[in-house]
Design an enzyme around this catalytic site. Structure first.
Site, mmCIF file in Angstrom:
data_model
loop_
_atom_site.group_PDB
_atom_site.id
_atom_site.type_symbol
_atom_site.label_atom_id
_atom_site.label_comp_id
_atom_site.label_asym_id
_atom_site.label_seq_id
_atom_site.Cartn_x
_atom_site.Cartn_y
_atom_site.Cartn_z
ATOM 1 N N HIS A 1 3.807 -2.127 3.032
ATOM 2 C CA HIS A 1 3.800 -0.769 2.467
ATOM 3 C C HIS A 1 5.091 -0.540 1.693
ATOM 4 O O HIS A 1 6.167 -0.616 2.285
ATOM 5 C CB HIS A 1 3.640 0.257 3.584
ATOM 6 N N ASP B 1 0.820 -1.215 0.000
ATOM 7 C CA ASP B 1 0.000 0.000 0.000
ATOM 8 C C ASP B 1 0.854 1.264 0.000
ATOM 9 O O ASP B 1 2.023 1.242 0.392
ATOM 10 C CB ASP B 1 -0.866 0.033 1.273
HETATM 11 NI NI NI Z 1 -2.574 3.304 3.364
#
Ligand code: NI
Length: 341
Positions: free
Chosen positions: A292, A148
């Site tokens: 991430h 992400d």
């Molecule tokens: Ni996010």
């Protein structure tokens, strides 16, 4: 005569004494106990060459101990003690002693140990235990790594590792970050990975009107399509928040919602070892893993995680591949946390 015999007797005694005292002793500067780096390399017994790309080096001769790092194929390393304990070599790594599986190293000047996936007895170096991680061809476990908040420079490093080991992943991009990074987006698509939407502005969708939610989705879908020619099948809602309005908007955009069952918390720890443990220690078939690609620590973690998952018999797949193989396929508006039915 008697003096000559006395001299011979003394010489023989000295030889025996030297042999008794010298043999079997640790050489000066023998391996430092793990976890106590001294910074000064002790005398090496041999030179090892890595024959298993991504082979791990541990603080103790046990897979459960702390991970110190990994070796690349053909990389050389000082071996402080060979096969001690059996099946492990003690090595000098990043200014401390560590342990690597004997099957992962070839000792210079010795025969190559058998590859770990073919446990045929070979002399002289042979791992003592049967590898538990040999991939099972018949039943392939599948796992979906998702990233992400990108894209970023770390995305490129993760792509390199995926290419090297042959895995696919899903990148949940934030539209407002794409501006000057459409080249990275194109590369993600060209290399066969999936692009999912993490909305345009990373707002909590539960706090937006239906029109605002739709705009958050449409704008990303349009830009991804214009840049890569790909349609976006999944929405990864920021903070995992997706109420009924979000669900309806997803249906209108023909998207499903993807959450996760493994939260690495990599954004918080920024610790490759913690990320590694969060993913690898309890990895299961059908897992969807939240990471991430905004942080270099996550890219560092992937250099260990990806080869380990492959070694453990996992196939790294996209979310669409994982969910698409469920009995009902991908259902618009439905929320998925794993690829298990
Ligand atoms: Ni996010």
């Amino acid at each position: 005569m008697s003096v000559r015999w006395k001299r011979i007797f003394v010489v023989v005694c000295c030889v025996i004494f030297t042999l008794l005292c010298g043999c079997g002793r640790e050489p000066e500067g023998s391996p430092t106990p793990a976890g106590e780096p001294t910074g000064t390399p002790p005398a090496a017994e041999a030179l090892g060459i890595c024959i298993s790309d991504g082979a791990h080096i541990y603080s103790e001769p046990a897979k459960e101990s702390a991970l110190l790092g990994a070796m690349r194929l053909n990389e050389e390393i000082q071996v402080l003690k060979k096969n001690e304990p059996s099946g492990w070599h003690c090595v000098w790594f990043h200014e401390q002693a560590g342990y690597i599986r004997a099957s992962a190293l070839q000792i210079k000047g010795e025969a190559t140990p058998s590859p770990s996936i073919t446990p045929t007895p070979t002399v002289p170096v042979q791992p003592s235990e049967t590898p538990q991680s040999a991939p099972t061809a018949a039943v392939k476990k599948r796992i979906a790594l998702t990233f992400d908040d990108g894209p970023s420079q770390s995305t490129l490093r993760i792509l390199e590792v995926l290419k090297q080991y042959g895995g696919k992943a899903t990148f949940c991009v934030v539209g407002s970050r794409l501006g000057s990074r459409t080249d990275i987006l194109k590369k993600v698509a060209e290399e066969g990975h999936e692009i999912a939407s993490h909305t345009w502005s990373h707002k909590d969708l539960n706090k937006l009107s239906e029109e605002e939610v739709l705009e958050e989705l449409k704008s990303v879908n349009q830009l991804v399509y214009e840049t890569t020619g790909k349609t976006v099948a999944f929405l990864r809602p920021p903070y995992g928040n997706a109420n009924e309005i979000v669900k309806q908007a997803a249906i209108r955009e023909n998207m499903a919602i993807v959450r996760w069952c493994v939260d690495t918390r990599d954004w918080k720890t920024k610790d490759p070892e913690a990320t590694y443990k969060a993913i690898v220690e309890e990895a299961k078939d059908g897992d969807i893993v939240l990471c991430h690609d905004l942080y270099s620590a996550t890219a560092n973690a992937m250099e260990l995680v990806i080869p380990k998952l492959i070694e453990d018999g996992f196939e790294l797949v996209t979310v669409s591949e994982l969910i698409g193989s469920l009995p009902n396929g991908i259902e618009a508006g439905k929320s998925y946390r794993s690829g298990r039915a």
